[in-house]
Design an enzyme around this catalytic site. Structure first.
Site: not given
Length: 431
Positions: A261, A276, A348, A351, A395
């Protein structure tokens, strides 16, 4: 993608659902474009019918030896023939305009999705486990990680910002986490393991909703392929342009992939550490189901992700996202947030979303109910698609490091991961 017929039937409800997501009304524009398309179709059909009638009349005129009338009729037929490509082009232009606009309109939120603008309006559904207590001051992973093998400096030197070189004990622990989560899904939860491409065509990205609206969030190659931002892209596109039998459903796919990403728009967010990254690993779950099964499948998928956190004994909470915080393709989303003691907050880690038939329409992915005639094309229905992280591997590594940290900088390996670590119980700092 949306059903234009449903928009025509109730434009007020369509715009009201978009307003819940903070999106401006679109129904009138879409309906107007559809009217243009329908008018072009009608004109083309009328011209073709008239051409057919005139062709018959030409034969009658010739049979009656009326050459003047036959010649006039043939000229009229020729004029209609010349006009028809323009009518077809008008229809194609209107359809392209509809598709271009509809491709930028997000999915409609489910009725039980709360209104709200951002994460501050999300609703906690459940909470599991109590945050760990420490006899010392808990540190963040970026303080503990370098001695364990999270080499931030070398990663940046090799590839630039938001890249990390993982080595030694941290690399082994990360590999164990991914294998553990994939094994759970395949061996215990009935998912089919897939090793998909991580480079895909633009059509695949359109099908799952990353394109055209979010092109800047992904990496594009010089030969017009895209590095996947999530395993959802290739896994969901397995059923692209297919008509399945309902006996084949549900389909459940799982993959451990590298993801990429660009993190456009995230400047200043999580610039430190491993939260991130431009490149990261994730275990992805995708389900393809009939519409009547999608709600139960959403709960099932979320529980699969929760089960991994519980097996790792990581405290978490389930959040129901408000309409304004959901992803583009989602009709309803549960986020799982894991407790990070170093940050003293929940973050988070998964999801899980149901996308109803939104992605299926973009991919033209359908199924045929058993009771319908196999020869009837109109009997097909769009499938429902769901996707979820089971979990984000990096994560999870962060969560394990922070929750299992020891005063001396070592990290205890969770019991369920030790078989994947050759029985190693603790990762000690090096150097």
């Amino acid at each position: 993608m949306h059903d234009i017929r449903a928009i025509r039937d109730d434009p007020t409800a369509f715009d009201a659902a978009l307003a819940k997501r903070g999106v401006a009304p679109q129904a009138d524009t879409l309906i107007a474009l559809d009217e243009t398309r329908r008018a072009a179709i009608g004109a083309a059909q009328e011209a073709q019918a008239k051409r057919n009638d005139l062709s018959k009349t030409i034969g009658q005129a010739k049979a009656a030896k009326d050459e003047a009338r036959a010649t006039a009729l043939m000229a009229e037929v020729a004029a209609l023939k010349d006009a028809m490509p323009g009518l077809d082009a008008a229809e194609a232009q209107a359809l392209a305009a509809i598709d271009a606009l509809a491709a930028t309109v997000p999915n409609l939120p489910a009725d039980d999705v709360p209104a709200g603008a951002d994460e501050g309006d999300n609703v906690m559904v459940t909470q599991w486990g109590a945050p760990h207590s420490f006899a010392f001051e808990a540190r963040e992973h970026d303080a503990i990680g370098p001695a364990l093998g999270l080499d931030f400096e070398t990663g940046v030197a090799i590839a630039g910002a938001r890249f990390t070189l993982v080595r030694g004990g941290a690399a082994r622990l990360q590999r164990a986490i991914g294998q553990f989560m994939l094994d759970r899904l395949v061996n215990d939860q009935g998912y089919e393991e897939v090793a998909p491409p991580v480079l895909v065509r633009g059509e695949a990205m359109v099908g799952t909703g990353q394109l055209p609206k979010f092109a800047e969030d992904s990496f594009r190659t010089t030969d017009d392929r895209w590095l996947i931002p999530t395993g959802e892209v290739p896994l969901t596109n397995i059923v692209r342009e297919k008509i399945l039998s309902d006996a084949e459903l549900p389909l459940r796919f799982a993959a451990l992939t590298q993801c990429f990403r660009s993190e456009a728009g995230s400047a200043g967010r999580d610039t430190r550490g491993y939260i991130r990254q431009h490149q990261f690993e994730k275990v992805e779950m995708v389900s393809i189901v009939t519409p009547d099964a999608s709600e139960d499948e959403h709960e099932r998928m979320t529980r699969c992700a929760e089960g991994a956190l519980e097996a790792l004994e990581l405290p978490y909470r389930r959040m129901l996202l408000c309409a304004g915080d959901m992803g583009f393709t989602a009709a309803k989303t549960y986020d799982l947030e894991v407790w990070l003691p170093g940050q003293a907050r929940y973050r988070e880690i998964s999801s899980c979303s149901t996308c109803t038939d939104f992605q299926a329409r973009r991919m033209n992915a359908r199924y045929r109910p058993a009771k319908e005639s196999r020869g009837a094309e109109k009997a097909t229905r769009f499938v429902h698609t769901l996707n979820g992280s089971g979990l984000a591997v990096g994560r999870t590594l962060v969560a394990v490091i922070e929750n299992y940290q020891q005063a001396d900088g070592s990290v205890v390996v969770p019991a369920v991961l030790r078989p994947y670590m050759g029985g190693v119980e603790t990762i000690a700092p090096q150097g």
